[in-house]
Write a protein that holds these residues in place. Structure first.
Motif, PDB file in Angstrom:
ATOM      1  N   VAL A  23      15.118  -9.069 -25.837  1.00 32.15           N
ATOM      2  CA  VAL A  23      14.206  -9.306 -24.727  1.00 32.15           C
ATOM      3  C   VAL A  23      13.513 -10.644 -24.930  1.00 32.15           C
ATOM      4  O   VAL A  23      13.214 -11.036 -26.061  1.00 32.15           O
ATOM      5  CB  VAL A  23      13.178  -8.144 -24.613  1.00 32.15           C
ATOM      6  CG1 VAL A  23      12.345  -8.003 -25.862  1.00 32.15           C
ATOM      7  CG2 VAL A  23      12.301  -8.280 -23.391  1.00 32.15           C
ATOM      8  N   THR A  24      13.268 -11.337 -23.852  1.00 36.21           N
ATOM      9  CA  THR A  24      12.576 -12.619 -23.970  1.00 36.21           C
ATOM     10  C   THR A  24      11.094 -12.387 -24.231  1.00 36.21           C
ATOM     11  O   THR A  24      10.529 -11.344 -23.851  1.00 36.21           O
ATOM     12  CB  THR A  24      12.725 -13.468 -22.690  1.00 36.21           C
ATOM     13  OG1 THR A  24      12.063 -12.809 -21.622  1.00 36.21           O
ATOM     14  CG2 THR A  24      14.189 -13.721 -22.351  1.00 36.21           C
ATOM     15  N   SER A  25      10.472 -13.360 -24.854  1.00 36.46           N
ATOM     16  CA  SER A  25       9.034 -13.250 -25.104  1.00 36.46           C
ATOM     17  C   SER A  25       8.269 -13.210 -23.782  1.00 36.46           C
ATOM     18  O   SER A  25       7.273 -12.493 -23.664  1.00 36.46           O
ATOM     19  CB  SER A  25       8.545 -14.399 -25.996  1.00 36.46           C
ATOM     20  OG  SER A  25       8.889 -15.652 -25.446  1.00 36.46           O
ATOM     21  N   ALA A  26       8.748 -13.921 -22.772  1.00 33.90           N
ATOM     22  CA  ALA A  26       8.089 -13.893 -21.456  1.00 33.90           C
ATOM     23  C   ALA A  26       8.135 -12.491 -20.852  1.00 33.90           C
ATOM     24  O   ALA A  26       7.153 -12.021 -20.270  1.00 33.90           O
ATOM     25  CB  ALA A  26       8.745 -14.901 -20.516  1.00 33.90           C
ATOM     26  N   MET A  27       9.257 -11.814 -21.007  1.00 41.46           N
ATOM     27  CA  MET A  27       9.369 -10.446 -20.497  1.00 41.46           C
ATOM     28  C   MET A  27       8.466  -9.509 -21.293  1.00 41.46           C
ATOM     29  O   MET A  27       7.832  -8.612 -20.725  1.00 41.46           O
ATOM     30  CB  MET A  27      10.825  -9.962 -20.552  1.00 41.46           C
ATOM     31  CG  MET A  27      10.993  -8.533 -20.063  1.00 41.46           C
ATOM     32  SD  MET A  27      10.381  -8.215 -18.389  1.00 41.46           S
ATOM     33  CE  MET A  27      11.664  -8.943 -17.421  1.00 41.46           C
ATOM     34  N   ASN A  60      14.443 -18.801 -30.328  1.00 45.89           N
ATOM     35  CA  ASN A  60      14.385 -19.522 -29.051  1.00 45.89           C
ATOM     36  C   ASN A  60      13.824 -18.661 -27.921  1.00 45.89           C
ATOM     37  O   ASN A  60      14.317 -18.695 -26.797  1.00 45.89           O
ATOM     38  CB  ASN A  60      15.768 -20.062 -28.674  1.00 45.89           C
ATOM     39  CG  ASN A  60      16.286 -21.042 -29.693  1.00 45.89           C
ATOM     40  OD1 ASN A  60      15.548 -21.851 -30.225  1.00 45.89           O
ATOM     41  ND2 ASN A  60      17.577 -20.953 -29.989  1.00 45.89           N
ATOM     42  N   GLY A  61      12.806 -17.872 -28.249  1.00 50.61           N
ATOM     43  CA  GLY A  61      12.149 -17.060 -27.228  1.00 50.61           C
ATOM     44  C   GLY A  61      12.816 -15.735 -26.941  1.00 50.61           C
ATOM     45  O   GLY A  61      12.369 -14.986 -26.070  1.00 50.61           O
ATOM     46  N   THR A  62      13.879 -15.417 -27.665  1.00 45.13           N
ATOM     47  CA  THR A  62      14.530 -14.113 -27.533  1.00 45.13           C
ATOM     48  C   THR A  62      14.170 -13.272 -28.751  1.00 45.13           C
ATOM     49  O   THR A  62      14.389 -13.677 -29.890  1.00 45.13           O
ATOM     50  CB  THR A  62      16.061 -14.245 -27.416  1.00 45.13           C
ATOM     51  OG1 THR A  62      16.350 -15.015 -26.240  1.00 45.13           O
ATOM     52  CG2 THR A  62      16.730 -12.892 -27.312  1.00 45.13           C
ATOM     53  N   ILE A  63      13.610 -12.104 -28.486  1.00 46.20           N
ATOM     54  CA  ILE A  63      13.095 -11.235 -29.542  1.00 46.20           C
ATOM     55  C   ILE A  63      14.087 -10.114 -29.811  1.00 46.20           C
ATOM     56  O   ILE A  63      14.537  -9.426 -28.890  1.00 46.20           O
ATOM     57  CB  ILE A  63      11.737 -10.614 -29.130  1.00 46.20           C
ATOM     58  CG1 ILE A  63      10.772 -11.682 -28.605  1.00 46.20           C
ATOM     59  CG2 ILE A  63      11.150  -9.798 -30.263  1.00 46.20           C
ATOM     60  CD1 ILE A  63      10.417 -12.773 -29.557  1.00 46.20           C
ATOM     61  N   THR A  64      14.411  -9.930 -31.093  1.00 47.97           N
ATOM     62  CA  THR A  64      15.218  -8.794 -31.539  1.00 47.97           C
ATOM     63  C   THR A  64      14.556  -8.203 -32.778  1.00 47.97           C
ATOM     64  O   THR A  64      13.863  -8.896 -33.524  1.00 47.97           O
ATOM     65  CB  THR A  64      16.664  -9.213 -31.886  1.00 47.97           C
ATOM     66  OG1 THR A  64      16.627 -10.274 -32.835  1.00 47.97           O
ATOM     67  CG2 THR A  64      17.436  -9.650 -30.661  1.00 47.97           C
ATOM     68  N   SER A  65      14.788  -6.926 -32.976  1.00 50.54           N
ATOM     69  CA  SER A  65      14.165  -6.258 -34.124  1.00 50.54           C
ATOM     70  C   SER A  65      14.982  -6.479 -35.391  1.00 50.54           C
ATOM     71  O   SER A  65      16.207  -6.600 -35.349  1.00 50.54           O
ATOM     72  CB  SER A  65      14.027  -4.762 -33.849  1.00 50.54           C
ATOM     73  OG  SER A  65      15.295  -4.159 -33.721  1.00 50.54           O
ATOM     74  N   LEU A  66      14.284  -6.535 -36.500  1.00 55.89           N
ATOM     75  CA  LEU A  66      14.903  -6.548 -37.814  1.00 55.89           C
ATOM     76  C   LEU A  66      14.702  -5.194 -38.491  1.00 55.89           C
ATOM     77  O   LEU A  66      15.330  -4.899 -39.493  1.00 55.89           O
ATOM     78  CB  LEU A  66      14.300  -7.657 -38.687  1.00 55.89           C
ATOM     79  CG  LEU A  66      14.519  -9.083 -38.182  1.00 55.89           C
ATOM     80  CD1 LEU A  66      13.746 -10.083 -39.035  1.00 55.89           C
ATOM     81  CD2 LEU A  66      16.003  -9.426 -38.154  1.00 55.89           C
TER      82      LEU A  66
END
Length: 123
Positions: A23-27, A60-66
């Protein structure tokens, strides 16, 4: 791998992230405003903190979980059992079941879990 501590408000954020990732940080800003009532700066602060602790990755503004939801939950349960029940899982389950009405289906599922463990399988 040791799971970093995820505090309560961060966990609510993570629930949103896990449901929508990648998900994007903006979302995330939009979702956190709608679901948590957070300001943009609060969301970005949480993203930064969780990134520094290794819970998520911001590329680059796309968030994923670790850290997966199931691993985070397991870590919280381990901590709870250790802290409140001196590490005794049977004591935890006993306390939990005293306050819960479990359905036949839930009891059957718990029995299947126990049977898998006894057979050497994973849950």
């Amino acid at each position: 791998m040791e799971i970093p501590k995820i505090h309560e408000s961060e966990y609510r954020f993570c629930l949103i992230m896990w449901e929508h990732e990648p998900v994007t940080s903006a979302m995330l800003v939009k979702l956190c405003r709608e679901l948590l009532g957070w300001k943009r700066t609060t969301t970005y602060t949480v993203i930064k903190r969780l990134g520094e602790r290794g819970v998520l990755k911001n590329e680059n503004g796309t968030i994923t979980s670790l850290v997966s939801k199931s691993n985070a939950q397991a870590c919280e349960i381990d901590e709870l059992v250790e802290k409140k029940f001196q590490g005794s899982l049977p004591a935890f389950i006993s306390a939990f079941t005293k306050r819960q009405d479990l359905s036949a289906a839930e009891l059957d599922e718990m029995q299947r879990m126990i049977d898998r463990i006894r057979k050497g399988g994973s849950q």
